[in-house]
Motif scaffolding. Sequence first.
Motif, PDB file in Angstrom:
ATOM      1  N   ALA A  94      -6.317   8.336  10.254  1.00 50.93           N
ATOM      2  CA  ALA A  94      -6.225   7.784   8.882  1.00 50.93           C
ATOM      3  C   ALA A  94      -7.528   7.363   8.275  1.00 50.93           C
ATOM      4  O   ALA A  94      -7.658   7.648   7.283  1.00 50.93           O
ATOM      5  CB  ALA A  94      -5.081   6.737   8.928  1.00 50.93           C
ATOM      6  N   ILE A  95      -8.268   6.565   8.966  1.00 46.79           N
ATOM      7  CA  ILE A  95      -9.503   6.020   8.560  1.00 46.79           C
ATOM      8  C   ILE A  95     -10.294   7.246   8.242  1.00 46.79           C
ATOM      9  O   ILE A  95     -10.902   7.344   7.092  1.00 46.79           O
ATOM     10  CB  ILE A  95     -10.203   5.023   9.297  1.00 46.79           C
ATOM     11  CG1 ILE A  95      -9.445   3.677   9.518  1.00 46.79           C
ATOM     12  CG2 ILE A  95     -11.587   4.576   9.033  1.00 46.79           C
ATOM     13  CD1 ILE A  95      -9.476   2.670  10.714  1.00 46.79           C
ATOM     14  N   ASP A  96     -10.503   8.121   9.135  1.00 48.40           N
ATOM     15  CA  ASP A  96     -11.378   9.483   9.014  1.00 48.40           C
ATOM     16  C   ASP A  96     -11.019  10.201   7.740  1.00 48.40           C
ATOM     17  O   ASP A  96     -11.750  10.484   7.013  1.00 48.40           O
ATOM     18  CB  ASP A  96     -11.341  10.185  10.401  1.00 48.40           C
ATOM     19  CG  ASP A  96     -12.376  11.250  10.335  1.00 48.40           C
ATOM     20  OD1 ASP A  96     -13.521  11.119  10.815  1.00 48.40           O
ATOM     21  OD2 ASP A  96     -11.584  12.225  10.049  1.00 48.40           O
ATOM     22  N   ASN A  97      -9.720  10.524   7.473  1.00 52.00           N
ATOM     23  CA  ASN A  97      -9.266  11.342   6.619  1.00 52.00           C
ATOM     24  C   ASN A  97      -9.464  10.641   5.193  1.00 52.00           C
ATOM     25  O   ASN A  97      -9.918  11.278   4.277  1.00 52.00           O
ATOM     26  CB  ASN A  97      -7.679  11.565   6.771  1.00 52.00           C
ATOM     27  CG  ASN A  97      -7.431  12.521   7.900  1.00 52.00           C
ATOM     28  OD1 ASN A  97      -8.279  13.336   8.639  1.00 52.00           O
ATOM     29  ND2 ASN A  97      -6.312  12.558   8.422  1.00 52.00           N
ATOM     30  N   LYS A  98      -9.241   9.500   5.351  1.00 51.08           N
ATOM     31  CA  LYS A  98      -9.133   8.723   3.748  1.00 51.08           C
ATOM     32  C   LYS A  98     -10.943   8.668   3.218  1.00 51.08           C
ATOM     33  O   LYS A  98     -11.249   8.639   2.069  1.00 51.08           O
ATOM     34  CB  LYS A  98      -8.701   7.448   3.979  1.00 51.08           C
ATOM     35  CG  LYS A  98      -7.209   7.453   3.778  1.00 51.08           C
ATOM     36  CD  LYS A  98      -6.229   6.070   3.549  1.00 51.08           C
ATOM     37  CE  LYS A  98      -4.922   6.666   3.490  1.00 51.08           C
ATOM     38  NZ  LYS A  98      -4.211   5.266   3.123  1.00 51.08           N
ATOM     39  N   LEU A  99     -11.723   8.204   4.266  1.00 50.61           N
ATOM     40  CA  LEU A  99     -13.154   7.990   3.905  1.00 50.61           C
ATOM     41  C   LEU A  99     -13.793   9.329   3.678  1.00 50.61           C
ATOM     42  O   LEU A  99     -14.574   9.505   2.704  1.00 50.61           O
ATOM     43  CB  LEU A  99     -13.835   7.518   5.069  1.00 50.61           C
ATOM     44  CG  LEU A  99     -13.516   5.974   5.295  1.00 50.61           C
ATOM     45  CD1 LEU A  99     -14.201   5.416   6.459  1.00 50.61           C
ATOM     46  CD2 LEU A  99     -13.414   5.074   4.115  1.00 50.61           C
ATOM     47  N   ARG A 100     -13.261  10.494   4.507  1.00 56.26           N
ATOM     48  CA  ARG A 100     -13.803  11.662   3.968  1.00 56.26           C
ATOM     49  C   ARG A 100     -13.265  12.248   2.529  1.00 56.26           C
ATOM     50  O   ARG A 100     -14.119  12.612   1.915  1.00 56.26           O
ATOM     51  CB  ARG A 100     -13.413  12.857   5.049  1.00 56.26           C
ATOM     52  CG  ARG A 100     -14.092  12.781   6.471  1.00 56.26           C
ATOM     53  CD  ARG A 100     -13.855  13.733   7.407  1.00 56.26           C
ATOM     54  NE  ARG A 100     -14.168  13.515   8.746  1.00 56.26           N
ATOM     55  CZ  ARG A 100     -15.711  13.397   9.233  1.00 56.26           C
ATOM     56  NH1 ARG A 100     -16.620  13.943   8.111  1.00 56.26           N
ATOM     57  NH2 ARG A 100     -16.000  12.962  10.263  1.00 56.26           N
ATOM     58  N   LEU A 146      -8.989   1.861   2.325  1.00 57.17           N
ATOM     59  CA  LEU A 146      -8.141   1.653   3.300  1.00 57.17           C
ATOM     60  C   LEU A 146      -7.159   0.462   3.114  1.00 57.17           C
ATOM     61  O   LEU A 146      -6.806  -0.038   4.336  1.00 57.17           O
ATOM     62  CB  LEU A 146      -9.165   1.506   4.484  1.00 57.17           C
ATOM     63  CG  LEU A 146     -10.221   2.525   5.007  1.00 57.17           C
ATOM     64  CD1 LEU A 146     -11.079   1.888   6.088  1.00 57.17           C
ATOM     65  CD2 LEU A 146      -9.383   3.875   5.188  1.00 57.17           C
ATOM     66  N   LYS A 147      -6.881   0.094   2.057  1.00 60.26           N
ATOM     67  CA  LYS A 147      -6.015  -1.009   1.769  1.00 60.26           C
ATOM     68  C   LYS A 147      -4.633  -0.730   2.483  1.00 60.26           C
ATOM     69  O   LYS A 147      -4.104  -1.719   2.999  1.00 60.26           O
ATOM     70  CB  LYS A 147      -5.768  -1.296   0.149  1.00 60.26           C
ATOM     71  CG  LYS A 147      -5.063  -0.171  -0.557  1.00 60.26           C
ATOM     72  CD  LYS A 147      -4.821  -0.555  -1.849  1.00 60.26           C
ATOM     73  CE  LYS A 147      -4.150   0.575  -2.612  1.00 60.26           C
ATOM     74  NZ  LYS A 147      -4.483   1.187  -3.721  1.00 60.26           N
ATOM     75  N   ASP A 148      -4.152   0.355   2.643  1.00 60.97           N
ATOM     76  CA  ASP A 148      -2.905   0.653   3.268  1.00 60.97           C
ATOM     77  C   ASP A 148      -3.059   0.383   4.861  1.00 60.97           C
ATOM     78  O   ASP A 148      -1.849  -0.187   5.398  1.00 60.97           O
ATOM     79  CB  ASP A 148      -2.270   2.032   2.981  1.00 60.97           C
ATOM     80  CG  ASP A 148      -2.043   2.312   1.580  1.00 60.97           C
ATOM     81  OD1 ASP A 148      -1.666   1.296   0.855  1.00 60.97           O
ATOM     82  OD2 ASP A 148      -1.818   3.379   1.159  1.00 60.97           O
ATOM     83  N   GLU A 149      -4.044   0.680   5.332  1.00 63.24           N
ATOM     84  CA  GLU A 149      -4.376   0.461   6.864  1.00 63.24           C
ATOM     85  C   GLU A 149      -4.467  -1.099   7.095  1.00 63.24           C
ATOM     86  O   GLU A 149      -3.907  -1.305   8.147  1.00 63.24           O
ATOM     87  CB  GLU A 149      -5.715   1.156   7.127  1.00 63.24           C
ATOM     88  CG  GLU A 149      -5.380   2.736   7.424  1.00 63.24           C
ATOM     89  CD  GLU A 149      -5.196   3.575   6.031  1.00 63.24           C
ATOM     90  OE1 GLU A 149      -5.862   3.042   5.195  1.00 63.24           O
ATOM     91  OE2 GLU A 149      -4.275   4.436   6.101  1.00 63.24           O
ATOM     92  N   PHE A 150      -4.896  -1.704   6.304  1.00 67.02           N
ATOM     93  CA  PHE A 150      -5.151  -3.115   6.381  1.00 67.02           C
ATOM     94  C   PHE A 150      -3.718  -3.811   6.285  1.00 67.02           C
ATOM     95  O   PHE A 150      -3.386  -4.804   7.160  1.00 67.02           O
ATOM     96  CB  PHE A 150      -6.115  -3.871   5.224  1.00 67.02           C
ATOM     97  CG  PHE A 150      -7.574  -3.741   5.896  1.00 67.02           C
ATOM     98  CD1 PHE A 150      -8.059  -4.511   6.720  1.00 67.02           C
ATOM     99  CD2 PHE A 150      -8.404  -2.712   5.113  1.00 67.02           C
ATOM    100  CE1 PHE A 150      -9.263  -4.526   7.211  1.00 67.02           C
ATOM    101  CE2 PHE A 150      -9.601  -2.936   5.558  1.00 67.02           C
ATOM    102  CZ  PHE A 150     -10.069  -3.639   6.611  1.00 67.02           C
ATOM    103  N   ALA A 151      -2.779  -3.469   5.414  1.00 67.32           N
ATOM    104  CA  ALA A 151      -1.583  -3.741   5.258  1.00 67.32           C
ATOM    105  C   ALA A 151      -0.685  -3.318   6.300  1.00 67.32           C
ATOM    106  O   ALA A 151       0.189  -4.104   6.670  1.00 67.32           O
ATOM    107  CB  ALA A 151      -0.803  -3.267   3.983  1.00 67.32           C
ATOM    108  N   ALA A 152      -0.968  -2.499   7.258  1.00 71.28           N
ATOM    109  CA  ALA A 152      -0.101  -2.057   8.181  1.00 71.28           C
ATOM    110  C   ALA A 152      -0.562  -2.563   9.437  1.00 71.28           C
ATOM    111  O   ALA A 152      -0.357  -2.368  10.453  1.00 71.28           O
ATOM    112  CB  ALA A 152      -0.163  -0.604   8.392  1.00 71.28           C
TER     113      ALA A 152
END
Length: 95
Positions: A7-13, A69-75
């Motif tokens: 998810a980090i990879d996809n969102k940052l790309r 990455l706010k959603d990843e932090f929330a999760a």
Amino acid sequence: MGTVAKAIDNKLRMAFAPARLAIEDESSRHRGHAGWRDGGESHFKVEIVSQAFAGHSRVARQRLVYATLKDEFAAGLHALALTTLTPEEDAKRAD
């Protein structure tokens, strides 16, 4: 690569079209510390090189990444060790 790392990879790309992106799960180094959890994927080291960072301070660049990455932090993502560079800065660092 685990689910969070993907998810980090996809969102940052998608957000930054990086010239280079490296993501390393460092969760095992934080066992027993705040935010650590079984299965890892709580602490990452991210190196991202993107022209999108041009004209932004180091803090502003980090804020851009954190917002992406706010959603990843929330999760449950707990921490990122970030290196954010422009391609020109990356080239100078390689010299």
